[in-house]
Design a protein around this motif. Structure first.
Motif, PDB file in Angstrom:
ATOM      1  N   SER A 111       0.807  -1.227   0.000  1.00 41.79           N
ATOM      2  CA  SER A 111       0.000   0.000   0.000  1.00 41.79           C
ATOM      3  C   SER A 111       0.834   1.268   0.000  1.00 41.79           C
ATOM      4  N   VAL A 112       2.144   1.130   0.062  1.00 45.56           N
ATOM      5  CA  VAL A 112       3.036   2.289   0.131  1.00 45.56           C
ATOM      6  C   VAL A 112       4.408   1.840  -0.347  1.00 45.56           C
ATOM      7  N   CYS A 113       5.228   2.802  -0.800  1.00 45.68           N
ATOM      8  CA  CYS A 113       6.619   2.494  -1.145  1.00 45.68           C
ATOM      9  C   CYS A 113       7.516   3.056  -0.050  1.00 45.68           C
ATOM     10  N   THR A 114       8.436   2.227   0.436  1.00 39.61           N
ATOM     11  CA  THR A 114       9.335   2.616   1.522  1.00 39.61           C
ATOM     12  C   THR A 114      10.763   2.334   1.061  1.00 39.61           C
ATOM     13  N   SER A 115      11.504   3.391   0.756  1.00 40.96           N
ATOM     14  CA  SER A 115      12.799   3.225   0.094  1.00 40.96           C
ATOM     15  C   SER A 115      13.920   3.750   0.992  1.00 40.96           C
ATOM     16  N   GLY A 134      20.510   6.515  11.747  1.00 40.18           N
ATOM     17  CA  GLY A 134      21.388   6.865  10.628  1.00 40.18           C
ATOM     18  C   GLY A 134      20.792   6.593   9.262  1.00 40.18           C
ATOM     19  N   ASP A 135      19.664   5.863   9.203  1.00 43.83           N
ATOM     20  CA  ASP A 135      19.018   5.590   7.914  1.00 43.83           C
ATOM     21  C   ASP A 135      18.299   6.831   7.385  1.00 43.83           C
ATOM     22  N   ILE A 136      18.216   6.913   6.057  1.00 44.73           N
ATOM     23  CA  ILE A 136      17.280   7.861   5.437  1.00 44.73           C
ATOM     24  C   ILE A 136      16.262   7.028   4.663  1.00 44.73           C
ATOM     25  N   ILE A 137      15.014   7.479   4.711  1.00 49.55           N
ATOM     26  CA  ILE A 137      13.951   6.694   4.054  1.00 49.55           C
ATOM     27  C   ILE A 137      12.967   7.633   3.360  1.00 49.55           C
ATOM     28  N   ASN A 138      12.574   7.234   2.156  1.00 48.62           N
ATOM     29  CA  ASN A 138      11.494   7.911   1.453  1.00 48.62           C
ATOM     30  C   ASN A 138      10.214   7.100   1.645  1.00 48.62           C
ATOM     31  N   VAL A 139       9.170   7.788   2.080  1.00 50.70           N
ATOM     32  CA  VAL A 139       7.846   7.165   2.162  1.00 50.70           C
ATOM     33  C   VAL A 139       6.987   7.833   1.091  1.00 50.70           C
ATOM     34  N   ASP A 140       6.629   7.044   0.071  1.00 55.97           N
ATOM     35  CA  ASP A 140       5.903   7.559  -1.092  1.00 55.97           C
ATOM     36  C   ASP A 140       4.466   7.070  -1.011  1.00 55.97           C
ATOM     37  N   MET A 141       3.538   8.033  -0.872  1.00 56.22           N
ATOM     38  CA  MET A 141       2.136   7.700  -0.620  1.00 56.22           C
ATOM     39  C   MET A 141       1.261   8.216  -1.753  1.00 56.22           C
TER      40      MET A 141
END
Ligand code: MF3
Ligand code: CO
Length: 294
Positions: A111-115, A134-141
């Motif tokens: 239901s979502v992209c988590t990169s 320390g992680d970076i994450i894109n949450v694309d909704m």
């Protein structure tokens, strides 16, 4: 007319459904489009232009879309798995009368992209992908509500991230702002992509060429394709009512990508460098643009 669609008489009702006479509604805009088309410009069909009722529908969808991202922003932290985020998304949307546009889109299974980090886009939510300091994450909704689509994405920094990662995230955000500043009614779409690209290049980063933004409204991905490696003065004319996304994928290293062969979806940088993306959705107005989802 350039798009092979009918032109009403001047005193007849406008094609857009406003109920106004054509001469008091889209006649002037249509004439400008026809003039530019005759001069060899790329002019998209009028059917893509969003009317006030469409914008209202998109805004209602975007309220849910941005509500999810706000919720994610308030709860995301080290120890959360990306499958937790998928569950938050599903719960939030169903409580707000909306559904994910991602789920089952061309077979996409979540239901979502988590990169995270070197994942460029289309990262699968995964019980085992637990966010670490320390992680970076894109949450694309992306959301569908009452037939209207909205689409935006944000970066989140988990705990203390390295200065390099922070800079990548910030430069990508700045590139989107530069793209927005380049949205001018009756300008060219290529001006937007060129402005985005320049900010990334000036910072020593690169921009993925294979993916871009897109028109959006009654469909998830409508024309035009929005490239972020575009040239100024090229591409379709930015006619008021055109609705599209700005969503560059900025890589810390080289622009090359690899698609995960085991699932056909997850995109990573070919060189293993980090990648960031922010996405906004806007509509071109008579004076500039209006942000619809961010
Ligand atoms: N949200 C993406 C976009 O910005 C599209 C994701 S498609 C999916 O256009 F199927 F992977 F969800
Ligand atoms: Co998009």
């Amino acid at each position: 007319m350039f798009d092979n669609e009918p032109v009403p008489g001047r005193n007849d009702a406008c094609w857009c459904g406003s109920g106004k006479k054509y001469k008091k509604c889209h006649e002037a805009s249509d004439q400008k489009m026809e003039y530019l088309y005759d001069r060899g410009e790329e002019v998209l069909p009028r059917s893509l232009l969003k009317q006030p009722k469409d914008i209202e529908g998109i805004k209602a969808s975007a309220a849910a879309n941005m509500g999810v991202l706000d919720y994610v922003g308030e709860h995301i932290q080290a120890g959360v798995s990306t499958m937790d985020i998928n569950r938050w998304v599903e719960d939030y949307l169903s409580a707000h009368g909306a559904v994910s546009a991602d789920l089952n889109f061309e077979g996409y299974p979540y239901s979502v992209c988590t990169s995270i980090n070197d994942v460029v886009c289309h990262g699968f939510p995964d019980e085992k992908a637990v966010l670490q300091d320390g992680d970076i994450i894109n949450v694309d909704m992306s959301t569908i509500k009452d037939g209207y689509f909205s689409d935006s994405s944000r970066m989140f920094c988990i705990g203390e991230v390295s200065p390099e990662r922070k800079r990548l995230v910030d430069v990508c955000h700045e590139s989107v702002k530069a793209g927005l500043a380049a949205v001018k009614p009756w300008g060219h779409l290529g001006d937007v992509g060129a402005a985005v690209h320049q900010v990334a290049l000036d910072a020593g980063f690169s921009v993925v060429a294979e993916y871009g933004g897109h028109g959006i409204g009654k469909e998830f991905h409508e024309d035009p394709f929005v490239s972020f490696v575009a040239e100024e003065g090229t591409g379709p004319i930015l006619v008021p009512g055109l609705c599209f996304t700005i969503e560059p994928m900025v890589n810390a290293g080289k622009p090359g990508i690899r698609i995960d062969r085991s699932n056909g979806w997850i995109v990573r940088t070919a060189d293993g460098s980090d990648s960031a993306q922010w996405e906004v959705q806007l509509v071109v107005t008579e004076t500039g643009y209006e942000l619809l989802s961010w």
